[in-house]
Design a protein around this motif. Structure first.
Motif, PDB file in Angstrom:
ATOM      1  N   ASP A 193      99.683 113.775 -28.572  1.00  0.00           N
ATOM      2  CA  ASP A 193     100.048 114.134 -29.972  1.00  0.00           C
ATOM      3  C   ASP A 193     100.921 113.174 -30.577  1.00  0.00           C
ATOM      4  N   SER A 202      92.845 111.268 -35.668  1.00  0.00           N
ATOM      5  CA  SER A 202      92.529 112.627 -37.303  1.00  0.00           C
ATOM      6  C   SER A 202      92.903 111.598 -38.254  1.00  0.00           C
ATOM      7  N   ARG A 215      94.356 114.761 -24.827  1.00  0.00           N
ATOM      8  CA  ARG A 215      94.638 115.470 -25.951  1.00  0.00           C
ATOM      9  C   ARG A 215      96.178 114.208 -26.330  1.00  0.00           C
ATOM     10  N   SER A 249      97.389 112.065 -34.108  1.00  0.00           N
ATOM     11  CA  SER A 249      96.728 112.344 -32.897  1.00  0.00           C
ATOM     12  C   SER A 249      95.641 112.067 -32.382  1.00  0.00           C
ATOM     13  N   ARG A 285      88.077 110.417 -30.466  1.00  0.00           N
ATOM     14  CA  ARG A 285      88.831 110.878 -31.818  1.00  0.00           C
ATOM     15  C   ARG A 285      89.784 111.215 -32.170  1.00  0.00           C
TER      16      ARG A 285
END
Length: 765
Positions: free
Chosen positions: A141, A57, A139, A62, A55
């Motif tokens: 970043d 952002s 995750r 991100s 997913r």
């Protein structure tokens, strides 16, 4: 490297009958039920992949994948749609150990697996081995690093299972004898490599929150289609696997002999390669020669076992081919932390196979990757040794010095990890063995591994480093000279690993006296009498030599001598019937080098080569044999001895003149003593011996006495003492031989302290 596809058209696998012999290792890759050939023979191991879209952002900087259950997997990577794109920022994953609720720490993925090769469908991080897992979280970043590439997804690979047999760490295998033909795996039909893996439906988050996985990219119409199916592997004496037959227009480059021996290599069949997923023919370097070796790490966990090495290799293979769309695994060779070497890209390990490991320089290099991440910790000695052996062997095929530098032509513009840039066609000077970071902007092979490259070059290119002659045993040493009767054992050490050393030679006066294997650390030799120069020469597998500083060894068989035979003499000190003070004297010499003199009886003592006397005591009235052995540095010996008996003559046995009185005390010899204060009172003893001592009592009021030997006055003795003493041998005399003698003491009658108290006379016979 993004190699033009026409290179693939002009390549082929190794045909049967080509010359060359390789030492190959193999193992049995056993299938799970229904996965392929019978479980009693080696065969391909089928891998399985699962994907889940990330997913992203709203601002595209991100992305994440929430914690979720998955089908079992052991390797993962994050990929994206554009193979030429890069991920800026930090990509991290954590996984759940299969069958438990134990989650790993967050692991950072290397954000770039390189630009792959022409025809790649996706870009991606380096794959990471996480071990058997059934849960994952991701995750990404990228804030401050620009927008993330499109089509981000997590790719999870189950490399399949296989049972390993007869797998030996290659770095420590010794070459020798014929090598059995490796088992040939029958490839089976599998998923077409053009099929894009689809996302898994096990996400724990609502489906609407997951963006769809990007559609498979449309292949370049100018690119040749992959073969319709895998063909029968053709075994070749020059390579462990040949997955397909060359076409009529294909030219297979030769496999030149190398200046160094080939190390053991686990074939593709040995690690269970499923050849059906990479049916395209192998490619070869356009100039047909390897100019340099590029060293990599796979930037994954080091927490795999030796037995899991083949599965890690299969996982990388499946990730490169199935997930990124490469034609084959990118590396030419892979090495695990236990030193086991695996054949990477197909085409023949002894051929100049084109890999996909060093963008811009694939056309001139071969790639060796060590399984694991080596940013903080360096690879094991076993792994480094195997990398050095493979590098030396491949470069030795083309006359390239592993410790030297080469000039490579950049196939595209580029930038190194250290900020150096170049244009396409630029000529770059690089070490013949260099790190991936030298030719591409990546941390690979990790700081700790990169720091080991000078050592790796020295190991691969020779000569043997750290060669030290440690000792010469079986003899003695004085200063820098070693002595022996004839036989010596020479001990040495070296920092270059033994598998890279062809042999050691023991040199005596510059000539080879003994030859040992490269694993040896000592050798024996027999020397003729005389002085010799002894050294050790190490012959590297490249032929380069290193020699220790020579040491001097003297061989001699002449025994030491006793020019002064052992002899005994009484000495001053307190006399006791069980301990009469005496001195043992001798002189030992040797024509070469005296080492020591040992007293072996009646007690054991060792004396240095310059010592010629020692104080001892002996029991009175008992014959005692004193035995000495002289040792020289060569180990030759000589013995000598002397026997002596201390005898105590009581004062009552003397002939008297003048007035003497008897005193009783347990402090006196025999419990009694004579005392006199009369001037000229005398006592005379007669004995046959070679040494004599007068024993008295002493105090502050004791007087003086004159001593006569054989009728002649020899001295005046003052008995005065600040402390009271009993049984004190105050005067002694020794002769060269035993003979009859008389000793007379005469009271001087000293003013104020005339008393003389005598406890007797001791002589040695």
């Amino acid at each position: 490297m993004r190699t033009p596809r026409h290179f693939w058209k002009t390549t082929a696998v190794v045909a049967a009958g080509l010359s060359g012999a390789l030492a190959l290792q193999s193992m049995n890759g056993r299938q799970q039920a229904g996965d392929g050939p019978s479980a009693d023979k080696p065969g391909p191991v089928t891998s399985r992949a699962e994907t889940s879209a990330l997913r992203v952002s709203g601002d595209g900087t991100s992305a994440s994948l929430g914690k979720r259950d998955t089908e079992p997997f052991s390797m993962l990577g994050v990929t994206w749609s554009d193979p030429s794109a890069h991920v800026g920022g930090r990509v991290e994953v954590r996984t759940r150990q299969a069958g438990t609720q134990v989650w790993s720490r967050w692991m950072k993925l290397d954000g770039d697996s390189g630009q792959g090769e022409s025809g790649a469908r996706r870009g991606g991080t380096e794959p990471a081995w996480v071990g058997p897992s059934d849960g994952v979280e991701v995750r990404v970043d990228g804030k401050g690093a620009g927008r993330l590439p499109k089509g981000l997804r997590l790719d999870m690979v189950d490399p399949g299972s296989g049972e390993i047999t007869a797998l030996e760490p290659a770095a420590y295998s010794r070459d020798g004898g014929a090598t059995p033909e490796p088992p040939v795996a029958e490839p089976e039909q599998g998923t077409d490599p053009g099929d894009e893996p689809q996302p898994d439906g096990t996400a724990s988050e609502p489906p609407v929150s997951e963006p769809p996985v990007s559609e498979p990219e449309v292949p370049d119409p100018s690119s040749p289609e992959p073969s319709s199916g895998p063909q029968e592997p053709i075994p070749s004496p020059s390579g462990p696997s040949a997955p397909s037959s060359p076409g009529p227009s294909v030219s297979v480059p030769p496999a030149p002999p190398s200046t160094t021996p080939v190390p053991p290599i686990t074939s593709r069949a040995g690690w269970g390669a499923d050849e059906s997923i990479s049916p395209e023919e192998p490619g070869y370097l356009p100039d047909g020669r390897v100019e340099a070796v590029v060293v990599h790490h796979t930037a994954e966990s080091n927490d795999y076992t030796c037995a899991q090495g083949p599965a890690v290799v299969r996982g990388i293979y499946a990730y490169h081919v199935k997930q990124l769309g490469w034609k084959d695994v990118g590396y030419n060779f892979l090495v695990d932390k236990c030193g086991i070497v695996y054949e990477g890209r197909k085409g023949g390990v002894d051929r100049p196979v084109m890999g996909a490991h060093a963008y811009g320089f694939n056309a001139q290099t071969t790639g060796i990757s060590v399984l694991g991440t080596y940013t903080a910790a360096a690879p094991s000695t076993a792994a480094l040794t195997s990398v050095a052996r493979i590098a030396a062997w491949k470069l030795g095929q083309y006359g390239v010095d592993p410790a030297g530098t080469v000039t490579l032509t950049a196939g595209d513009s580029g930038r190194s990890y250290y900020g150096k840039t170049w244009a396409k066609g630029a000529r770059l000077s690089l070490p013949a063995i260099h790190g991936h970071r030298d030719g591409y902007n990546t941390q690979c092979p990790g700081d700790a591994f990169y720091d080991k490259l000078p050592t790796l070059r020295a190991w691969a290119g020779g000569p043997v480093s750290g060669l030290t002659l440690k000792s010469v045993t079986g003899a003695g040493t004085a200063g820098t000279t070693t002595y022996t009767k004839s036989a010596v054992t020479v001990n040495w050490s070296a920092t270059t690993p033994a598998p890279l050393i062809a042999r050691y030679e023991l040199l005596v006066n510059g000539k080879v006296a003994a030859t040992t294997a490269g694993t040896a650390t000592s050798a024996k030799a027999t020397l003729a009498a005389g002085t010799h120069k002894v050294a050790v020469r190490a012959v590297h597998q490249s032929g380069a030599t290193a020699t220790t500083t020579a040491t001097t060894v003297v061989a001699e068989t002449t025994a030491p001598a006793f020019p002064t035979k052992p002899n005994l003499a009484l000495r001053t000190g307190t006399v006791d019937t069980a301990a009469v003070p005496l001195t043992l004297k001798w002189k030992a010499t040797d024509g070469a080098a005296l080492k020591e003199v040992r007293l072996t009886a009646p007690t054991a003592k060792t004396y240095g080569p310059t010592v010629t006397s020692a104080n001892h005591t002996a029991k009175s009235a008992t014959a005692t044999k004193w035995s000495l052995s002289a040792y020289d540095q060569a180990g030759n010996t000589a013995t000598a001895s002397v026997t002596g008996t201390p005898v105590i003559l009581q004062e009552s046995s003397a002939a008297k003149t003048g007035t003497w009185s008897t005193k009783s005390s347990s402090s006196y010899l025999g419990g009694k003593s004579y005392t006199s204060s009369t001037k000229n009172a005398s006592l005379t003893w007669t004995f046959t011996g070679r040494s004599v001592a007068w024993t008295v009592s002493r105090a502050a009021t004791s007087g003086q006495a004159d001593i006569y030997v054989d009728g002649k006055k020899v001295t005046t003795v003052d008995l005065k003492s600040a402390t009271t003493k009993y049984r004190d041998a105050i005067w002694t005399k020794t002769w060269d031989t035993s003979a009859k003698h008389t000793v007379k003491i005469v009271v001087v009658g000293t003013s104020g302290r005339p008393a003389v108290t005598t406890d007797g006379l001791v002589y040695l016979k």
